[in-house]
Design a protein around this motif. Structure first.
Motif, PDB file in Angstrom:
ATOM      1  N   ARG A 234      30.465  20.939 -23.661  1.00  0.00           N
ATOM      2  CA  ARG A 234      31.080  21.720 -22.538  1.00  0.00           C
ATOM      3  C   ARG A 234      29.632  20.754 -22.008  1.00  0.00           C
ATOM      4  N   LEU A 235      29.297  19.054 -21.363  1.00  0.00           N
ATOM      5  CA  LEU A 235      28.277  19.405 -20.025  1.00  0.00           C
ATOM      6  C   LEU A 235      28.745  19.183 -19.088  1.00  0.00           C
ATOM      7  N   ASN A 236      27.512  19.494 -18.657  1.00  0.00           N
ATOM      8  CA  ASN A 236      27.621  19.706 -16.328  1.00  0.00           C
ATOM      9  C   ASN A 236      26.365  18.714 -16.751  1.00  0.00           C
ATOM     10  N   ILE A 237      26.534  17.946 -16.036  1.00  0.00           N
ATOM     11  CA  ILE A 237      25.172  17.686 -15.237  1.00  0.00           C
ATOM     12  C   ILE A 237      25.771  17.018 -13.234  1.00  0.00           C
ATOM     13  N   GLN A 238      24.824  17.448 -12.238  1.00  0.00           N
ATOM     14  CA  GLN A 238      25.117  17.227 -11.184  1.00  0.00           C
ATOM     15  C   GLN A 238      23.429  16.878 -10.737  1.00  0.00           C
ATOM     16  N   THR A 239      23.578  14.947 -10.665  1.00  0.00           N
ATOM     17  CA  THR A 239      22.651  14.806  -9.672  1.00  0.00           C
ATOM     18  C   THR A 239      23.253  13.737  -8.810  1.00  0.00           C
ATOM     19  N   LYS A 240      21.592  13.540  -7.961  1.00  0.00           N
ATOM     20  CA  LYS A 240      22.041  12.807  -6.605  1.00  0.00           C
ATOM     21  C   LYS A 240      21.763  11.558  -6.063  1.00  0.00           C
ATOM     22  N   ASP A 241      22.335  10.774  -5.392  1.00  0.00           N
ATOM     23  CA  ASP A 241      21.493   9.524  -5.054  1.00  0.00           C
ATOM     24  C   ASP A 241      20.767   9.478  -4.145  1.00  0.00           C
ATOM     25  N   LEU A 242      19.831   9.391  -4.167  1.00  0.00           N
ATOM     26  CA  LEU A 242      19.398   9.083  -2.165  1.00  0.00           C
ATOM     27  C   LEU A 242      18.799   8.464  -1.473  1.00  0.00           C
ATOM     28  N   GLY A 243      19.988   7.339  -2.305  1.00  0.00           N
ATOM     29  CA  GLY A 243      19.889   5.674  -0.529  1.00  0.00           C
ATOM     30  C   GLY A 243      18.862   5.150  -1.373  1.00  0.00           C
ATOM     31  N   PRO A 244      18.732   4.301  -0.156  1.00  0.00           N
ATOM     32  CA  PRO A 244      17.789   3.568   0.261  1.00  0.00           C
ATOM     33  C   PRO A 244      16.389   5.150   0.501  1.00  0.00           C
ATOM     34  N   ILE A 245      15.055   4.038  -0.170  1.00  0.00           N
ATOM     35  CA  ILE A 245      13.968   5.143   0.306  1.00  0.00           C
ATOM     36  C   ILE A 245      12.757   4.217  -0.063  1.00  0.00           C
ATOM     37  N   VAL A 246      11.278   4.928   0.488  1.00  0.00           N
ATOM     38  CA  VAL A 246      10.595   4.054   0.777  1.00  0.00           C
ATOM     39  C   VAL A 246       8.691   4.926  -0.162  1.00  0.00           C
ATOM     40  N   THR A 247       8.899   4.723  -1.233  1.00  0.00           N
ATOM     41  CA  THR A 247       7.353   4.730  -1.825  1.00  0.00           C
ATOM     42  C   THR A 247       6.459   3.616  -1.862  1.00  0.00           C
ATOM     43  N   LYS A 248       5.371   4.262  -2.421  1.00  0.00           N
ATOM     44  CA  LYS A 248       4.227   2.840  -2.072  1.00  0.00           C
ATOM     45  C   LYS A 248       3.061   2.802  -3.283  1.00  0.00           C
ATOM     46  N   ASN A 249       2.499   2.034  -3.464  1.00  0.00           N
ATOM     47  CA  ASN A 249       1.612   1.493  -3.888  1.00  0.00           C
ATOM     48  C   ASN A 249      -0.181   2.245  -3.671  1.00  0.00           C
ATOM     49  N   VAL A 250      -0.839   2.453  -3.869  1.00  0.00           N
ATOM     50  CA  VAL A 250      -2.425   3.028  -3.448  1.00  0.00           C
ATOM     51  C   VAL A 250      -3.419   2.354  -4.565  1.00  0.00           C
ATOM     52  N   PHE A 251      -4.222   1.851  -2.953  1.00  0.00           N
ATOM     53  CA  PHE A 251      -5.203   0.803  -3.874  1.00  0.00           C
ATOM     54  C   PHE A 251      -6.454   1.541  -3.525  1.00  0.00           C
ATOM     55  N   GLY A 252      -7.169   1.299  -4.176  1.00  0.00           N
ATOM     56  CA  GLY A 252      -8.912   1.458  -3.864  1.00  0.00           C
ATOM     57  C   GLY A 252      -9.559   0.348  -4.350  1.00  0.00           C
ATOM     58  N   GLU A 253     -10.613  -0.081  -4.021  1.00  0.00           N
ATOM     59  CA  GLU A 253     -10.908  -1.095  -4.519  1.00  0.00           C
ATOM     60  C   GLU A 253     -13.100  -1.197  -4.082  1.00  0.00           C
ATOM     61  N   ILE A 254     -13.684  -1.595  -5.091  1.00  0.00           N
ATOM     62  CA  ILE A 254     -15.039  -1.930  -5.157  1.00  0.00           C
ATOM     63  C   ILE A 254     -15.001  -2.905  -4.881  1.00  0.00           C
ATOM     64  N   THR A 255     -15.784  -3.509  -3.393  1.00  0.00           N
ATOM     65  CA  THR A 255     -15.890  -5.275  -3.859  1.00  0.00           C
ATOM     66  C   THR A 255     -17.011  -5.878  -4.201  1.00  0.00           C
ATOM     67  N   GLY A 256     -16.674  -6.525  -4.734  1.00  0.00           N
ATOM     68  CA  GLY A 256     -17.798  -7.990  -5.201  1.00  0.00           C
ATOM     69  C   GLY A 256     -18.667  -7.795  -4.244  1.00  0.00           C
ATOM     70  N   ARG A 257     -20.029  -8.615  -5.039  1.00  0.00           N
ATOM     71  CA  ARG A 257     -21.608  -8.767  -4.377  1.00  0.00           C
ATOM     72  C   ARG A 257     -21.319 -10.061  -3.738  1.00  0.00           C
ATOM     73  N   GLU A 258     -20.366 -11.068  -4.929  1.00  0.00           N
ATOM     74  CA  GLU A 258     -20.837 -12.647  -4.644  1.00  0.00           C
ATOM     75  C   GLU A 258     -18.545 -13.050  -4.654  1.00  0.00           C
ATOM     76  N   LEU A 259     -18.565 -12.422  -5.576  1.00  0.00           N
ATOM     77  CA  LEU A 259     -17.098 -12.681  -5.708  1.00  0.00           C
ATOM     78  C   LEU A 259     -16.070 -12.215  -4.924  1.00  0.00           C
ATOM     79  N   PRO A 260     -15.973 -11.604  -4.057  1.00  0.00           N
ATOM     80  CA  PRO A 260     -15.024 -10.623  -3.722  1.00  0.00           C
ATOM     81  C   PRO A 260     -13.847 -10.665  -3.565  1.00  0.00           C
TER      82      PRO A 260
END
Length: 455
Positions: A234-260
């Motif tokens: 017997r298998l019983n799994i219940q899942t949910k489709d959340l529909g359209p959502i928004v996640t994020k990419n996160v960025f951190g930069e160390i700026t270059g001194r000559e070729l930023p």
């Protein structure tokens, strides 16, 4: 070792000053615990970071706050649209020939069973290829069970051949008429922990309910069949489709001194599966990348020429969603040309033993990769042949021509933990994290400081 000479004037050597700074950084980083401490914070103060959950939101907020606290010059996010999915109830039992509970987990984007579960006999296939041989419609009223065990290798090369059962097995099971798909977990452990993971469904649900079974429970089913029984479960799994959502990419930069505007990319994926706390997959990569850039900023006697961009990609586990969005945006705005070279840390927290370059690296720049490997030799790293995309989230960038490196980690035990409840901070060795930091620092500093082109 004799320094190389260059008859070709287009080949730009790595200066002695650059190598000396890289050596100094290497020797200091090998005693630095910043990557380990960043990982401790992420896994303790946030925990699991599955897309569409409060944990993911907390992880994004944590990343922005931590990057700012580390003194990055620029910290920002970009929205990524996706289709959300979460798991709920998960139970499984052998009903015949004798009652036994089993430990399972739903695969990514699995559809639910009927409420209350479904009961059916299993039909055993030793591999995905064996299931392919079954006649279409022949499994009506049955559950397809694929028992193939993943083979363990230091470089993780056993993952791909086994993973087809997880990614595409649901479609094949449906084609054969099965009510559900049950697979042996794609993992190398013998713990009673199931391994979840993505299927090839971009939105919505799998064709039939798709479930991973812990390795000991898979062995139990095989033994029952060896005794001549036909298990009914017997298998019983219940899942949910959340529909359209928004996640994020996160960025951190160390700026270059000559070729930023020229960018060296390092990173990991911020999201994780929900079963553990995402320590080795991929909190370790997140911490290594963040610590590397911050360490160079704080300890190099000169700021590198180019910008070091740390990318914490979103929604990798459900199909490289953040990575694909990032690459498409840079292709559309033309800034893909500014991406000099990149690599992702996404193979756990084991020590780095090899350095591999992609075919996108120009022959005129191979000596730079060789120089990096030479400086990493003291840390147990050697130059390796073969091609690479530089990590899963680098695949879309590599496809657009961005040169890539693979800082090859020892993954001997990675697939014992990968996508399981055991993916937790206590499994991480601080000595290995220090070695990763030192290795990544050599790569990132030289890549950002060397004035030549990797393309």
């Amino acid at each position: 070792m004799t320094a190389p000479t260059f008859a070709n004037e287009s080949i730009v050597p790595v200066s002695k000053e650059t190598k000396d700074i890289a050596i100094s950084l290497r020797d200091k980083a090998i005693n630095d615990d910043s990557a380990y401490e960043i990982l401790k914070s992420l896994t303790t103060e946030v925990g699991a970071r599955h897309p569409g959950t409060p944990g993911e939101k907390a992880g994004i907020e944590w990343a922005v706050s931590k990057l700012k606290a580390l003194g990055f010059d620029k910290v920002y996010t970009e929205d990524v649209e996706m289709n959300g999915w979460i798991r709920g109830l998960e139970t499984a039992e052998i009903l015949l020939p004798s009652y036994q509970k089993m430990v399972i987990t739903a695969l990514g984007r699995s559809k639910s069973t009927p409420e209350g579960g479904l009961e059916a006999e299993i039909v055993h296939f030793k591999s995905y290829a064996d299931l392919e041989k079954a006649a279409d419609g022949s499994l009506k009223g049955k559950i397809a069970f694929i028992s193939n065990r993943m083979q363990g290798f230091k470089d993780g090369s056993g993952y791909g051949p086994a993973n087809i059962a997880r990614s595409k097995g649901h479609e094949l099971a449906a084609q054969k008429g099965a009510e559900a798909l049950l697979i042996r977990s794609i993992g190398t452990d013998d713990h009673r922990n199931p391994h979840t993971g993505a299927t090839n469904v971009a939105m919505g649900y799998t064709a039939v309910p798709a479930v991973a079974l812990s390795n000991p429970d898979a062995d139990q089913l095989v033994r029952l069949m060896d005794y001549g029984h036909i298990p009914k479960i017997r298998l019983n799994i219940q899942t949910k489709d959340l529909g359209p959502i928004v996640t994020k990419n996160v960025f951190g930069e160390i700026t270059g001194r000559e070729l930023p505007n020229e960018v060296v990319v390092i990173g990991g994926h911020l999201d994780s599966w929900d079963l553990g706390t995402g320590a080795v997959d991929d909190g370790a990569g997140v911490a290594i990348a963040m610590a590397t850039a911050a360490f160079i900023k704080d300890n190099a006697i000169i700021r590198p020429r180019r910008t070091i961009r740390v990318i914490l990609w979103g929604a990798e586990e459900l199909g490289l969603i953040g990575a694909r969005a990032y690459a498409k945006a840079r292709q559309d705005d033309g800034s893909i040309a500014n991406h000099v070279i990149g690599s992702e840390s996404d193979f756990g927290a084991g020590p780095v033993y090899g350095l591999q370059s992609s075919s996108n690296v120009s022959p005129n720049a191979i000596h730079v990769i060789d120089t990096m490997a030479g400086l990493m030799g003291k840390l147990g790293v050697s130059r390796r042949s073969g091609n690479t995309t530089g990590g899963p989230d680098m695949i879309p960038l590599s496809a657009l021509g961005v040169p890539a490196l693979n800082l090859m980690q020892d993954g001997t035990d990675y697939f014992d933990l990968h996508h399981t409840p055991d993916d937790t901070f206590d499994k991480v060795n601080p000595e290995h994290m220090r070695q990763n930091l030192a290795v990544w620092t050599v790569f990132a500093f030289i890549a950002a400081e060397w004035p030549g082109s990797f393309k």
